[in-house]
Scaffold this active site. Sequence first.
Site, short mmCIF file in Angstrom:
data_model
loop_
_atom_site.label_atom_id
_atom_site.label_comp_id
_atom_site.label_asym_id
_atom_site.label_seq_id
_atom_site.Cartn_x
_atom_site.Cartn_y
_atom_site.Cartn_z
N CYS A 92 0.99 1.46 16.67
CA CYS A 92 2.41 1.35 16.31
C CYS A 92 3.27 2.20 17.22
O CYS A 92 4.45 1.91 17.42
CB CYS A 92 2.61 1.75 14.86
N GLU A 137 6.30 1.62 6.99
CA GLU A 137 6.03 1.92 8.40
C GLU A 137 5.73 0.59 9.05
O GLU A 137 4.69 -0.01 8.77
CB GLU A 137 4.82 2.86 8.54
P1 NAP Z 1 0.13 -7.02 8.09
O1 NAP Z 1 -0.44 -8.34 8.36
O2 NAP Z 1 1.53 -6.92 7.65
O3 NAP Z 1 -0.85 -6.34 7.01
C1 NAP Z 1 -0.68 -5.02 6.61
C2 NAP Z 1 -1.31 -4.81 5.25
O4 NAP Z 1 -0.58 -5.54 4.27
C3 NAP Z 1 -2.75 -5.28 5.14
O5 NAP Z 1 -3.45 -4.37 4.33
C4 NAP Z 1 -2.61 -6.62 4.46
O6 NAP Z 1 -3.76 -6.99 3.74
C5 NAP Z 1 -1.48 -6.32 3.52
N1 NAP Z 1 -0.76 -7.47 3.03
C6 NAP Z 1 -0.54 -8.66 3.65
N2 NAP Z 1 0.19 -9.45 2.87
C7 NAP Z 1 0.46 -8.75 1.73
C8 NAP Z 1 1.18 -9.04 0.53
N3 NAP Z 1 1.80 -10.19 0.35
N4 NAP Z 1 1.21 -8.10 -0.43
C9 NAP Z 1 0.61 -6.91 -0.27
N5 NAP Z 1 -0.10 -6.59 0.84
C10 NAP Z 1 -0.15 -7.51 1.83
O7 NAP Z 1 0.04 -6.06 9.36
P2 NAP Z 1 -1.24 -5.81 10.31
O8 NAP Z 1 -1.42 -7.01 11.16
O9 NAP Z 1 -2.40 -5.31 9.52
O10 NAP Z 1 -0.72 -4.58 11.18
C11 NAP Z 1 -0.03 -4.72 12.39
C12 NAP Z 1 1.39 -4.25 12.25
O11 NAP Z 1 1.43 -2.97 11.65
C13 NAP Z 1 2.09 -4.10 13.57
O12 NAP Z 1 3.33 -4.73 13.48
C14 NAP Z 1 2.28 -2.59 13.74
O13 NAP Z 1 3.43 -2.21 14.43
C15 NAP Z 1 2.35 -2.14 12.34
N6 NAP Z 1 1.91 -0.76 12.22
C16 NAP Z 1 2.86 0.18 12.00
C17 NAP Z 1 2.48 1.51 11.88
C18 NAP Z 1 3.49 2.57 11.62
O14 NAP Z 1 3.10 3.67 11.28
N7 NAP Z 1 4.77 2.29 11.75
C19 NAP Z 1 1.14 1.87 12.02
C20 NAP Z 1 0.20 0.88 12.26
C21 NAP Z 1 0.61 -0.44 12.36
P3 NAP Z 1 -4.81 -8.06 4.32
O15 NAP Z 1 -5.34 -7.49 5.58
O16 NAP Z 1 -5.84 -8.14 3.23
O17 NAP Z 1 -4.04 -9.33 4.53
#
Ligand code: NAP
Length: 517
Positions: A296, A257
């Site tokens: 999102c 997602e």
């Molecule tokens: P993110 O930086 O990609 O992080 C998401 C998750 O992935 C966090 O738990 C992060 O942990 C973890 N993570 C980061 N690097 C990783 C790796 N190499 N291996 C495994 N896990 C890793 O995204 P975000 O800033 O939290 O969220 C914002 C984005 O999410 C936006 O683009 C939004 O559109 C999207 N989103 C989508 C939905 C949907 O349902 N489609 C819902 C909500 C949000 P850490 O925090 O510990 O780094």
Amino acid sequence: MGQRLKSYVGGRWLEGGGATTPLFNPTTEEVLAEAGTGGVDFQGALEYARGRGNPAMRSLTFAQRGELIGKVANALHARREELIEISVASGGNTRGDAKFDIDGAIGTLAHYAEVGKKLGDRRTLIDGAQEPLGRNPRFAGQHLLTPFSGAAVHINAFNFPAWGFGEKAAVAWLAGMPVVTKPATSTALVAHRVAQIVVESTALPEGAFTFLCGGIGDLLRHLTCQDVVAFTGSSQTARSLRVHETLARHAVRFNVEADSLNAAVLGPDVDRDSKTYDMFLLEVTREMTQKAGQKCTAVRRIFAPEAAVGRVKEDLIAQIKAVRVGNPATKEVRMGPLATKQQLADVRAGVERLKRAAEATLGDGGRGATLVDVPDGKGYFMAPVLFFSSNAAAPEVHDQEVFGPVQTLMPYSGRAEEAARWVNLGGGSLVASVYTDDKDFAQELVARIAPFHGRVYLGCDKIADATLGSGAVMPQMLHGGPGRAGGGQELGGLRGLEFYLQRTAVQGLKPLLEKIL
Ligand code: NAP
């Protein structure tokens, strides 16, 4: 430093050693806590979930699983006020924003508790009818759905620490799998309290719940074909996980997602003095300002007919200006800060990129002049920014998700075919909303945009009082979208369970199949 958050691994709480990440109050920039998973045995955590949690969960009937999911929902409901307070302080959420997340989690868990009750005393699902397979009618086949024998690994985004956990865990538990959940570190305070409440509820069998508060370490390296990963977050992180060596080698089932450039379309039939127009203004403004646009499903692109776009701009500006921005703990405030300093920097950079293609008609990426109850210069604030682009084809508008209170308004001719062309430039989105009372316009637009969207929301005067808006994800309906949105599917009632189940074609003697399945 504030409290050191712990992980729940192998059935006990564990303080991570080594380097930790500070968690801030985004309004005051005060450090509230720190989190880290240094020293956690990730392989051991997975083995514990698989070895203890999986047999325990799969041995329960759907009704029993539903019952325990219901207990978790009740336990969270009993602590709702406390969770709301933590969410306001640690996530920059207003009370309304916090409720959206926390009630969303409770409501989704409660919904799946009911689904379990309805499925009753069975442990697996049968898919479709028996099929005769040969000349001899006694040879038949039947599709069976059984839970994988590993762990369901859930990685969540920062914006929904409660709902993100609840909407994934409810479905995995009901399917019969143990959950290993990892919140985004920056807003993990809510998720941490949720995890404590889940453990304190004693609703779940041993091993059914593991909580990792901080980095995910080398966990993914230990996955097998019997584990699954459901990820929510940025498309950038998703891309790196898609090519993860272990996930690829074992074809680990992986749901994404990710980003989405959701669109709202105003139909050419909608008059300014109609209820549908009011609904459009109210909902589009809410999508801009709820959770400071960090949803999102938030509307990023707005399309209005050429003949109406001028007044739509004026009306939207007036509505957005009426939203008080400031300290989310203050009652009259309707929009708080962005969740982190990094978020603020990313959103500002996105605003600068949009400036190359569109005119900022309200806001400029700054804090705004009228923040309510905010210490001078403190907090990760950005006033809403409404862009206008007369060129609906400008690639910048359709290519980047600016994850904050930022939208772009654009004109279209009023023809469904043209609206669909612009909307679909988003390259696959979670949701598109269409505001019209013209059935033909709605029909044509749905037919043209459905392949690019996980959900289409049709707003009209007759449901104006009955809906929570396009941004609300309902557990009965699918969540996820193609392309940029990640290509995933979650929720959708029973449909969501399939991610955690292997579909097996069982072939053999008809009476034997009837007996064993
Ligand atoms: P993110 O930086 O990609 O992080 C998401 C998750 O992935 C966090 O738990 C992060 O942990 C973890 N993570 C980061 N690097 C990783 C790796 N190499 N291996 C495994 N896990 C890793 O995204 P975000 O800033 O939290 O969220 C914002 C984005 O999410 C936006 O683009 C939004 O559109 C999207 N989103 C989508 C939905 C949907 O349902 N489609 C819902 C909500 C949000 P850490 O925090 O510990 O780094």
